[in-house]
Enzyme design. Structure first.
Site, PDB file in Angstrom:
ATOM      1  N   TYR A  12      -6.143 -20.854  -3.872  1.00  0.00           N
ATOM      2  CA  TYR A  12      -6.593 -21.030  -5.300  1.00  0.00           C
ATOM      3  C   TYR A  12      -7.597 -20.162  -5.646  1.00  0.00           C
ATOM      4  O   TYR A  12      -8.077 -20.055  -6.857  1.00  0.00           O
ATOM      5  CB  TYR A  12      -7.106 -22.700  -5.407  1.00  0.00           C
ATOM      6  CG  TYR A  12      -7.849 -23.298  -4.505  1.00  0.00           C
ATOM      7  CD1 TYR A  12      -8.952 -22.556  -3.829  1.00  0.00           C
ATOM      8  CD2 TYR A  12      -7.761 -24.501  -4.276  1.00  0.00           C
ATOM      9  CE1 TYR A  12      -9.996 -23.456  -3.118  1.00  0.00           C
ATOM     10  CE2 TYR A  12      -8.493 -25.512  -3.112  1.00  0.00           C
ATOM     11  CZ  TYR A  12      -9.803 -24.794  -2.930  1.00  0.00           C
ATOM     12  OH  TYR A  12     -10.328 -25.404  -2.174  1.00  0.00           O
ATOM     13  N   LYS A  19     -14.190 -19.414  -3.696  1.00  0.00           N
ATOM     14  CA  LYS A  19     -13.110 -18.691  -2.824  1.00  0.00           C
ATOM     15  C   LYS A  19     -12.685 -17.465  -3.533  1.00  0.00           C
ATOM     16  O   LYS A  19     -12.484 -16.677  -2.883  1.00  0.00           O
ATOM     17  CB  LYS A  19     -11.921 -19.718  -2.341  1.00  0.00           C
ATOM     18  CG  LYS A  19     -12.318 -20.393  -1.481  1.00  0.00           C
ATOM     19  CD  LYS A  19     -12.476 -20.411  -0.091  1.00  0.00           C
ATOM     20  CE  LYS A  19     -12.525 -21.265   1.261  1.00  0.00           C
ATOM     21  NZ  LYS A  19     -13.115 -20.710   2.351  1.00  0.00           N
TER      22      LYS A  19
END
Ligand code: NAP
Length: 305
Positions: A170, A185
């Site tokens: 993601y 992330k």
């Protein structure tokens, strides 16, 4: 209910060789020190095990003593030398102390696996500043602090090194229910690209490694609760199966090995192509509140997480 049965000629991607086999020659990491954050649970422990099997001396950093005990037990089973360090990666001084402990016992780590992360699903409108800060602080800031410590020490010593940052897909797609973690992330993936260029001249390779769905016994209740609502996890993957943790460990050891010396700035996704799934026709949207079984948003008395 949707029929997810797998047809006779739709067996999916083959199962991997069993745990205990290695993709690289014996003793590939015999003279190496490998530092794994969050290496006492789940995928961090699985990655640590593959380095240990190939002869590495292991340093495991995490907050909870029970996780450090679990890491020690796993490494002892593989006869791998291990140093366990209690360390919160949000604290740059604690990271420095953990690297001192490594240097005192085995020497400067040759490989850093930035695996530790925090995550729990919550609709963005329910997310407290504290929840946002905590996840970004651990996943993004902690990864940077550990990388910086590793880079500074190697640059000062004039020695080469290798960093692998564990990410999530993601980072590219966004992740409903995971605004904090997906944003963090994405930062981690971007950091791979920057550090690989900055530190290539110093002999430090930096790569990313993205697991797909790898269920394991240490997953938090929040995550397993969401997974439990999927009635057949294998059939929901294009590979017709989820990942087996040794597959991630093999990828990590390859990226940090002498056989990958010209690979830097790359993020390798190990997920059987799940993140590229698209449908000919879009399935109906189910809101993240419905997916999480949360009541309608109430601005007066909402349940902030
Ligand atoms: P996990 O079992 O929850 O592991 C997280 C580890 O990070 C724990 O060992 C935890 O140990 C450590 N940690 C958390 N906060 C820390 C802090 N502040 N300082 C030091 N250590 C800290 O999760 P996992 O499933 O194995 O995931 C490992 C990595 O894979 C993560 O980066 C995750 O985002 C990624 N990932 C996993 C999956 C999957 O399917 N499992 C999918 C995509 C991405 P302590 O509590 O002892 O600190």
């Amino acid at each position: 209910m949707v029929d997810t049965s797998i047809g006779a000629n739709q067996h999916g991607l083959l199962a991997p060789p069993p745990v205990g086999t290695s993709a690289l020659p014996d003793n590939t990491f015999a003279n190496a020190v490998v530092f794994v954050t969050g290496g006492g649970t789940g995928l961090g422990k699985a990655i640590a095990a593959e380095f240990a099997r190939l002869g590495a001396s292991m340093v495991i950093a995490s907050r909870k003593s029970e996780h450090l005990d679990a890491a020690r037990e796993a490494m002892d089973e593989l006869n791998a030398p291990i140093e366990c360090v209690e360390c919160d990666i949000r604290d740059a001084d604690a990271i420095s102390a953990a690297f001192d402990a490594s240097e005192g016992r085995f020497g400067l780590p040759d490989v850093l696996i930035n695996n530790a992360a925090a995550n729990f699903p919550v609709p963005a409108e329910d997310m407290s500043p504290n929840a946002w800060r905590t996840v970004v602080d651990i996943t993004l800031n902690g990864t940077f602090y550990c990388s910086r410590e590793f880079g500074r020490r190697h640059i000062a010593a004039g020695t080469p090194g290798n960093i692998v940052n564990v990410g999530a897909s993601y980072a590219w797609t966004g992740g409903p229910g995971f605004a904090h973690s997906a944003a963090a992330k994405a930062g981690v993936k971007n950091m791979v690209e920057t550090l690989a260029v900055e530190w290539g001249p110093a002999g430090i390779a930096v790569n990313g490694l993205v697991p797909g769905l790898f269920p394991h016994e240490d997953m938090t209740d929040d995550i397993t609760g969401s997974l439990d609502r999927t009635h057949d996890k294998d059939a929901c993957q294009p590979a017709m199966r989820v990942g087996q943790r040794q597959e991630l460990g093999w990828a990590a050891t390859f990226l940090a090995s002498p056989y990958a010396r010209f690979i830097s700035g790359h993020t390798l996704v190990v997920d059987g192509a799940n993140w590229q799934r698209r449908s000919m026709t879009n399935p109906a949207v189910t809101t993240i509140r419905d997916q999480l079984g949360r009541p309608p948003f109430d601005p007066e008395g909402y349940d902030q997480i």
